[in-house]
Every structure is written in C-alpha cells, then in structure tokens.
Motif scaffolding. Structure first.
Motif, PDB file in Angstrom:
ATOM      1  N   LYS A 157       2.145  -3.598  -4.113  1.00 38.87           N
ATOM      2  CA  LYS A 157       1.631  -4.902  -3.736  1.00 38.87           C
ATOM      3  C   LYS A 157       2.784  -5.874  -3.539  1.00 38.87           C
ATOM      4  CE  LYS A 157      -2.526  -4.110  -6.498  1.00 38.87           C
ATOM      5  NZ  LYS A 157      -3.415  -4.637  -7.564  1.00 38.87           N
TER       6      LYS A 157
ATOM      7  N   ASN B 184       2.967   3.650  -6.677  1.00 42.54           N
ATOM      8  CA  ASN B 184       1.990   3.836  -5.597  1.00 42.54           C
ATOM      9  C   ASN B 184       1.201   2.563  -5.373  1.00 42.54           C
ATOM     10  OD1 ASN B 184       2.728   6.589  -5.429  1.00 42.54           O
ATOM     11  ND2 ASN B 184       1.192   7.149  -6.979  1.00 42.54           N
ATOM     12  N   ASN B 185       0.596   2.469  -4.194  1.00 44.35           N
ATOM     13  CA  ASN B 185      -0.225   1.313  -3.856  1.00 44.35           C
ATOM     14  C   ASN B 185       0.520   0.010  -4.158  1.00 44.35           C
ATOM     15  OD1 ASN B 185      -2.416  -0.197  -3.002  1.00 44.35           O
ATOM     16  ND2 ASN B 185      -3.481  -0.048  -4.976  1.00 44.35           N
TER      17      ASN B 185
ATOM     18  N   ARG C 179      -1.259   2.540 -11.129  1.00 41.42           N
ATOM     19  CA  ARG C 179      -0.488   2.601  -9.878  1.00 41.42           C
ATOM     20  C   ARG C 179       0.908   3.181 -10.096  1.00 41.42           C
ATOM     21  NH1 ARG C 179       1.002  -1.938  -7.376  1.00 41.42           N
ATOM     22  NH2 ARG C 179       1.043  -3.236  -9.253  1.00 41.42           N
TER      23      ARG C 179
ATOM     24  N   GLY D  97       0.792  -1.216   0.000  1.00 40.28           N
ATOM     25  CA  GLY D  97       0.000   0.000   0.000  1.00 40.28           C
ATOM     26  C   GLY D  97       0.825   1.266   0.000  1.00 40.28           C
TER      27      GLY D  97
END
Length: 120
Positions: A86, A83-84, A66, A15
């Motif tokens: 995983k 970003n974000n 992302r 995240g």
C-alpha cells in the motif's frame, strides 16, 4: 565487527510485492530477535515485524496478513516478504538484530536501510 546489509528495496505499484533480504556477517555467535523496522518521511522509526523465537513472530497490526518475516539460520539471512503493498508502506526499511559475537559480547546492530516506494 558485525554487519547487517539489506537488499531488495525499490519502486513497486500498489498491490504489488517485494522481498527484502538482510545478510548478517562478521564475528557472529548467535543472532537474537532479528527484525524489520521502517521509517517513513517525517516519522519515527517503528517496528514492522520481528522473530521472537523459533515459533513466535510479532507484526505491527497494519502489515498482518500481508507481510511475512522469515530467516535462514544456515546463511544468517533474514527476509521480509511484502505482499499487497500500500502507499502507506513507503519507507526506508531497516534490519535490526541483537547479536552475540564470538567473544560473548552482546551487540545491537542496524543495517543501513533500503528504500521501498509504493506508487499508485
């Protein structure tokens, strides 16, 4: 000689965000199709994102929305804003470019890689 040097990798929680940088140096006339690739443990190196032209980029489907690739032409630097993040984004990230050097020679150049580890 032309070199690409990556920086910005590290450990981040799922995240979270990281920004990778790739600085090009040497006898550079022009940098074409700069991009980022990644290689996860036990897997092949694959394209993450690349800049095809001034108004065209290409992303692998798993990072669309992302990751953002960008470049600073004045400083010969390439960026990858992630970003974000995983768990499956964990990999060594490599900078790549097709460079025309000052003698007119076309050279394919890879950086040494920077490790991105995403933890849960």
């Amino acid at each position: 000689q032309v070199q690409l040097v990556e920086s910005g990798g590290g450990l981040v929680q799922a995240g979270g965000s990281l920004r990778l940088s790739c600085a090009a140096s040497g006898n550079i006339f022009r940098v074409n199709v700069p991009g980022w690739y990644r290689q996860a443990p036990g897997k092949q190196r694959v394209l993450v994102a690349r800049i095809i032209s001034s108004d065209s980029t290409d992303y692998t489907s798993s990072v669309k929305g992302r990751f953002t690739i960008s470049r600073d032409n004045a400083n010969n630097t390439l960026y990858l804003q992630m970003n974000n993040l995983k768990l499956e984004d964990t990999a060594v990230y490599y900078c790549h470019a097709l460079v025309v050097d000052t003698t007119g020679r076309n050279v394919e150049v890879w950086g040494q890689g920077t490790l991105v580890t995403v933890s849960s």
